[in-house]
Write an enzyme that holds these catalytic residues in place. Structure first.
Site, PDB file in Angstrom:
ATOM      1  CG  ASP A  80     -25.444  15.198   3.954  1.00  0.00           C
ATOM      2  OD1 ASP A  80     -25.174  15.620   2.720  1.00  0.00           O
ATOM      3  OD2 ASP A  80     -25.772  14.508   4.860  1.00  0.00           O
ATOM      4  CD  GLU A 141     -22.887  10.193   8.176  1.00  0.00           C
ATOM      5  OE1 GLU A 141     -23.623   9.621   9.390  1.00  0.00           O
ATOM      6  OE2 GLU A 141     -22.946   9.616   7.084  1.00  0.00           O
TER       7      GLU A 141
HETATM    8 ZN   LIG Z   1     -25.449  10.365   4.779  1.00  0.00          ZN
END
Ligand SMILES: [Zn+2]
Length: 402
Positions: A80, A141
């Protein structure tokens, strides 16, 4: 065999570049450009980018000979890429300038680590049986980048649907430096937020019987939720319900029209998650109804429980212990209470989510600043290990029978 020193240095330099320029949410143009720049150096990689977001999908084809009657397994590796709206206070020379955003969850290490794994696998593709999907994900997030990537064909990027999926997540505290930590079954909590609006009828505070007061009804809901948690759910499969935000009214002598509760629900099994949301809805509707008021319930954010496949955890443990020795792996006794949208991948593909201790040298894992802290420091000396582990997870997969 460990990764070449030149590649290790390149991966660490890349991580520091990313760390200096964090971006938020779905649109990460600088990060995406930096990733594409690095990937351009890997020969034969099939690279595509997402629509309406800065995702990157890279497919690396294995070239090891394939026995008759088999096909290549497809292994997905996730990194990510998004940062957080945190002002960094670490004093690191490569902290962002201007301040205000920070890679406070270590996703810069994940992005650099995934690049490194693809580069290393590119060098060893003659021994690689699998086809590998590199998933460079935005909005972990915030806005569920993983689900959007799945909707845009991520899991079929190499042809057949991915057979196994793995992600590493670094921790600036809690776990020993360089240690891989995981468990079979649930590893991260499910998270569901609900916005509940109690609809009454406003009026003068001196004559509440001439209005419909939503305030005591909302208060009853807050308390009722806690009874629901302890009376309807098994203490050994716990759930958490927190009303973090409660608003109503403007002045002491005015009965307001509405009251609003923002509730976060955390669960550790798919079964509890499936039961909890309707149970909360039933509770708030029932309480409102008992008092003759209306209620609206609106889901705000939904992350499934992250569930590891036991066989893939066993496999990952074997790969990690084979590379670094039995000390390198630790089984987590209970799930982590945070949430993770790699859960969306693991709902569809068996795999494992694995934590990696990156506490800086000289700091106690029990007291070091945690992920998301403005003081969180992730030691990128763990990166060569992360690269080797990710690459090892792909290299270890054999042919799939047709
Ligand atoms: Zn994270």
């Amino acid at each position: 065999m460990s990764i070449p020193a030149e590649l290790a240095a390149d991966v660490i330099a890349f991580r520091r570049e990313l760390h200096a320029h964090p971006e938020l949410d779905l649109e990460l143009p600088q990060t995406q450009a930096a990733v594409l720049g690095r990937l351009a150096g890997i020969e034969g990689l099939e690279v595509s980018t997402g629509e309406g977001m800065s995702s990157v999908v890279a497919v690396l084809r294995g070239e090891a000979p394939l026995p008759e009657g088999t096909r290549r397994p497809v292994v997905l590796l996730r990194g990510d890429m998004d940062g957080l709206p945190v002002t960094e206070e670490t004093g690191l020379p490569y902290a962002p300038d201007p301040a205000g955003t920070m890679h406070a969850c270590g996703h810069d290490l994940h992005t650099a680590g995934l690049y490194g794994a693809l580069a290393y696998l590119g060098q060893r593709r003659g021994e690689l049986v699998a086809d590998v999907i590199g998933m460079f994900q935005p909005a972990e997030e915030t806005d569920g980048g993983a689900l959007r990537m799945i909707e845009q064909g991520l899991l079929e990027a190499a042809g057949p649907r991915a057979d196994a999926a793995f992600a590493l997540h670094v921790y600036s505290a809690k776990y020993e430096h360089g240690r891989f930590v995981s468990r079979p079954g649930s590893i991260q909590a499910g998270c569901d937020d609900l916005i509940v609006t109690v609809r009454g009828r406003g009026g003068h505070g001196s004559v509440p019987h001439l209005s419909q007061d939503p305030v005591p009804v909302a208060a009853e809901m807050v308390l009722g939720l806690q009874s629901l948690v302890t009376r309807q759910f098994d203490a050994f499969d716990p759930v958490v319900a927190t009303v973090g935000h409660l608003t109503a009214g403007t002045a002491s002598n005015i009965v307001p029209d509405t009251a609003t509760l923002s509730i976060t629900l955390r669960t550790f099994s798919a079964g509890s998650r499936a039961r909890l949301i309707p149970a909360v809805e039933r509770l708030v509707r029932g309480i409102a109804d008992a008092h003759g008021l209306g209620v609206d319930v609106r889901p705000d954010c939904e992350f499934p429980v992250t569930v590891n496949d036991p066989a893939e955890v066993d496999y990952a443990r074997g790969v990690i212990e084979g590379l670094f020795g039995s000390e390198a792996y630790e089984e987590l006794p209970a799930p982590e209470p945070g949430s993770e949208d790699f859960s969306e991948v693991l709902l569809r593909v068996p795999g494992a989510y694995i934590l990696l201790g990156a506490v800086p040298p000289g700091q106690d894992p029990h007291t070091a600043p945690t992920n998301h802290s403005p003081l969180a420091v992730f030691d990128d000396a763990v990166l060569p290990r992360a690269v080797e582990a990710l690459a090892g997870l792909a290299l270890g997969k054999g042919p799939v029978a047709l």
